[in-house]
Scaffold this motif. Structure first.
Motif, PDB file in Angstrom:
ATOM      1  N   LYS A   3      -3.645 -21.232  27.788  1.00 44.17           N
ATOM      2  CA  LYS A   3      -4.792 -21.352  27.906  1.00 44.17           C
ATOM      3  C   LYS A   3      -5.548 -20.138  28.839  1.00 44.17           C
ATOM      4  O   LYS A   3      -6.510 -19.433  28.183  1.00 44.17           O
ATOM      5  CB  LYS A   3      -5.288 -22.716  28.426  1.00 44.17           C
ATOM      6  N   VAL A   7      -8.354 -17.253  27.531  1.00 47.09           N
ATOM      7  CA  VAL A   7      -9.534 -16.847  28.042  1.00 47.09           C
ATOM      8  C   VAL A   7      -9.709 -15.425  28.142  1.00 47.09           C
ATOM      9  O   VAL A   7     -10.769 -14.838  27.873  1.00 47.09           O
ATOM     10  CB  VAL A   7      -9.682 -17.679  29.245  1.00 47.09           C
ATOM     11  N   TRP A  55     -13.998 -20.153  24.475  1.00 46.30           N
ATOM     12  CA  TRP A  55     -14.317 -21.808  24.567  1.00 46.30           C
ATOM     13  C   TRP A  55     -13.042 -22.549  24.123  1.00 46.30           C
ATOM     14  O   TRP A  55     -12.892 -23.617  25.007  1.00 46.30           O
ATOM     15  CB  TRP A  55     -15.220 -22.305  23.186  1.00 46.30           C
ATOM     16  N   LEU A  58     -10.756 -22.426  27.394  1.00 46.45           N
ATOM     17  CA  LEU A  58     -11.605 -23.392  28.657  1.00 46.45           C
ATOM     18  C   LEU A  58     -11.698 -24.920  28.328  1.00 46.45           C
ATOM     19  O   LEU A  58     -11.816 -25.457  29.254  1.00 46.45           O
ATOM     20  CB  LEU A  58     -13.194 -22.810  28.841  1.00 46.45           C
TER      21      LEU A  58
END
Length: 63
Positions: A3, A7, A55, A58
């Motif tokens: 992740k 980002v 998006w 996150l």
């Protein structure tokens, strides 16, 4: 890809897209890209793609 990488990649794309957009609209001058309609179109598309990546990065997984 983890992740945080989503980002970071998305943030880089957002910044690049903003620069390209500003160059396309001739706000940032001094480049072959300045004042070119192509970059006025490509820039916002890259910003949207980058924002989508941020998006996704996150967004929490519900597992």
């Amino acid at each position: 890809m983890t992740k945080p990488l989503w980002v970071v990649a998305g943030a880089v794309l957002v910044v690049m897209g903003l620069v390209w957009t500003l160059q396309g609209f001739d706000v940032i001058e001094g480049s072959a890209m300045s004042g070119t309609t192509t970059w006025s179109v490509i820039g916002p598309v890259v910003v949207v793609i980058g924002a989508a990546l941020v998006w996704v990065g996150l967004r929490g997984r519900k597992s």
